[in-house]
Design an enzyme around this catalytic site. Sequence first.
Site, PDB file in Angstrom:
ATOM      1  N   ASP A 156      -4.943  -9.516  -8.630  1.00 52.05           N
ATOM      2  CA  ASP A 156      -5.229  -8.436  -9.591  1.00 52.05           C
ATOM      3  C   ASP A 156      -4.035  -7.639 -10.111  1.00 52.05           C
ATOM      4  O   ASP A 156      -3.644  -7.729 -11.273  1.00 52.05           O
ATOM      5  CB  ASP A 156      -6.294  -7.484  -9.009  1.00 52.05           C
ATOM      6  N   GLU A 179       0.831  -1.219   0.000  1.00 54.56           N
ATOM      7  CA  GLU A 179       0.000   0.000   0.000  1.00 54.56           C
ATOM      8  C   GLU A 179       0.860   1.262   0.000  1.00 54.56           C
ATOM      9  O   GLU A 179       0.524   2.258  -0.645  1.00 54.56           O
ATOM     10  CB  GLU A 179      -0.948   0.012   1.217  1.00 54.56           C
ATOM     11  N   ARG A 218       0.611   3.797  -3.231  1.00 54.19           N
ATOM     12  CA  ARG A 218      -0.028   5.097  -2.968  1.00 54.19           C
ATOM     13  C   ARG A 218       0.998   6.212  -2.781  1.00 54.19           C
ATOM     14  O   ARG A 218       0.900   7.266  -3.412  1.00 54.19           O
ATOM     15  CB  ARG A 218      -0.925   5.006  -1.725  1.00 54.19           C
ATOM     16  N   GLU A 269     -12.354   0.694 -10.205  1.00 53.82           N
ATOM     17  CA  GLU A 269     -12.004  -0.235 -11.296  1.00 53.82           C
ATOM     18  C   GLU A 269     -12.901  -0.116 -12.526  1.00 53.82           C
ATOM     19  O   GLU A 269     -12.437  -0.260 -13.664  1.00 53.82           O
ATOM     20  CB  GLU A 269     -12.009  -1.680 -10.780  1.00 53.82           C
TER      21      GLU A 269
HETATM   22  C1  DMJ Z   1      -6.540   0.432  -5.176  1.00 55.93           C
HETATM   23  O1  DMJ Z   1      -5.860   0.781  -4.029  1.00 55.93           O
HETATM   24  C2  DMJ Z   1      -5.591  -0.186  -6.154  1.00 55.93           C
HETATM   25  O2  DMJ Z   1      -6.148  -0.090  -7.423  1.00 55.93           O
HETATM   26  C3  DMJ Z   1      -5.257  -1.614  -5.842  1.00 55.93           C
HETATM   27  O3  DMJ Z   1      -4.500  -2.231  -6.872  1.00 55.93           O
HETATM   28  C4  DMJ Z   1      -6.486  -2.459  -5.593  1.00 55.93           C
HETATM   29  N1  DMJ Z   1      -7.676  -1.700  -5.543  1.00 55.93           N
HETATM   30  C5  DMJ Z   1      -7.690  -0.489  -4.805  1.00 55.93           C
HETATM   31  C6  DMJ Z   1      -9.006   0.252  -4.959  1.00 55.93           C
HETATM   32  O4  DMJ Z   1     -10.100  -0.551  -5.111  1.00 55.93           O
END
Ligand code: DMJ
Length: 550
Positions: free
Chosen positions: A325, A195, A199, A449
């Site tokens: 993902d 994270e 971010r 998304e």
């Molecule tokens: C985001 O923090 C990023 O896109 C992450 O890869 C997974 N999804 C969250 C938001 O839904």
Amino acid sequence: MRQRGLIRYVAVVLALWLLVVMVRFPSRSGNSSGGAKVAKPEQTAVPQQARPTQQQSAEELHRGGEVPHDGAVDAIDAATEGPSQPPKKKGAGDGAQNASPKTTTNLDMVRRQQVVTALRHSWDGYRNNAFGKDEYFPIAKKTHNWGDGKGLGVTIVDALDTLLIAGMDKEAEECMAWIKEQLNFDQPTKVSVFETTIRILGGLLSAYERTGRKFLLNKAVDLGQRLLKAFDTPSGIPDNYVNLHSGAHEGAQWNGGLAILSELGSLQLEFRKLSALTGVVAFDEKATGAINKIRKHCTTGFCPRNFRGDAPMIGSSAGLGSFGDSFYEYLLKVWILSDKKDATYKDMWDRAAAHILETTTTVGALVVPNGAETGNTMEHLACFSGGLFALSYLHTKQARHLELAKQIAETCHAMYEATATKLAPDVVQVHAGSAPFVVMDPKYILRPETVETYFYLWKVTHDAKYRDWGHEVLMACNKHLKLDDGYVGSADVNRVPTPHNDNMETFWFAETLKYLYLLFSEDEAIDLNEWVFNTEAHPVKVIRNWAAKA
Ligand code: DMJ
């Protein structure tokens, strides 16, 4: 001789005079075929005073009072019958991302202004109640800092490039001043490596590449060095958590201490970019080293979801939802970042994409990507994959990828359409029949998304329905999730009035509002051949000299 010269001179002057007269006073019919050609004024539906130049942001227009206020915007929306007309395509059809230099109608500009209004409202709520804090809860008016520390600027850094892109320069300057003067990563705070990378590190790198302000890169380097400590494990697979001061690191106890594919495999874009900007190869070597350790286990194209060290836990592979993902996302994107030179990532992406195509199920008019392995369960998270396949089509020209991208977008759109709020649940199971979605998790937490997929598909196809669908999401958020001091999530998208989930997630700023803003912007606002978005929607520039570093 002299007489003939004089005659020629007079003839030339007369001809020039005639030309000037014809140019200034063309035939009234406007279709005269004779004489000098005069450029016709551009046919456009955009009123002159409302059309921005490339340099003029929607925010500037707003300040200038040239774009309708919210009430007028709603009136324009109500007066607009049906979906907006697709702008004329120039040249090739699908895939011609830069084919149409002017793709923005008056309606798009109005919608873009609505996004700016939502962004300003959200930002004001955060700024007035939580400035400098990592997370903000608009209903309770409470805040929280990651690791209970002094604050790592999570919201400020995550929002910064969106503010810059949307032309909110004053607010962006305030953020940068805070980053320069207040942000200190030397805190005894335990943070998630994944994270913090997507971010904060991603946000700093993107803002640096957009502004050229050196202190942003310096902060990124400092943070990168602290995060690198998480890779000091016997296997080289990073632990999930690291203490930013001491460098102590540990696995995720909630996951039995195991490493997670989407976390260990979604650091490479940011760390490679950091290497490219600094010349310090260790950032990329460590991050790419983790992929090299696990890739032999991805025999189907998909990879195991958990690892103990670099040993895979047998049983299940990770798909396009949680646990997998962004790992698959980075296979394609790191290849693009490398100026399409890194064959390892391309090969892994090709095999993962082939596996997704093979395992995608069709349920009535809907598709579930990788549904054969998920029992047709579809997480909202997996809706990003429509955008991923659209991006893959843009760079690989595989028609089947565009086709799947469109099908995924249709499915995700249907997930929104089917609920009382017109917001999608976090998880559904897809069944044949007239009510195809069985809700497994009813919340919507401002996730990006689906609008991410609309953004990429708009860029690739210029089909106006993606703009219409994006606008529907914004309107549903405005109707159900907008409060006095920001936006919050829904705890149940099928209940109206909807019960709220009190958190203005930082990805609302970083991703949802950015993708929406860009969805209604000219193509030139972001060139997908020049920039690649990290998984938190922070765009960084393609590395043109990658071969030198390989
Ligand atoms: C985001 O923090 C990023 O896109 C992450 O890869 C997974 N999804 C969250 C938001 O839904």
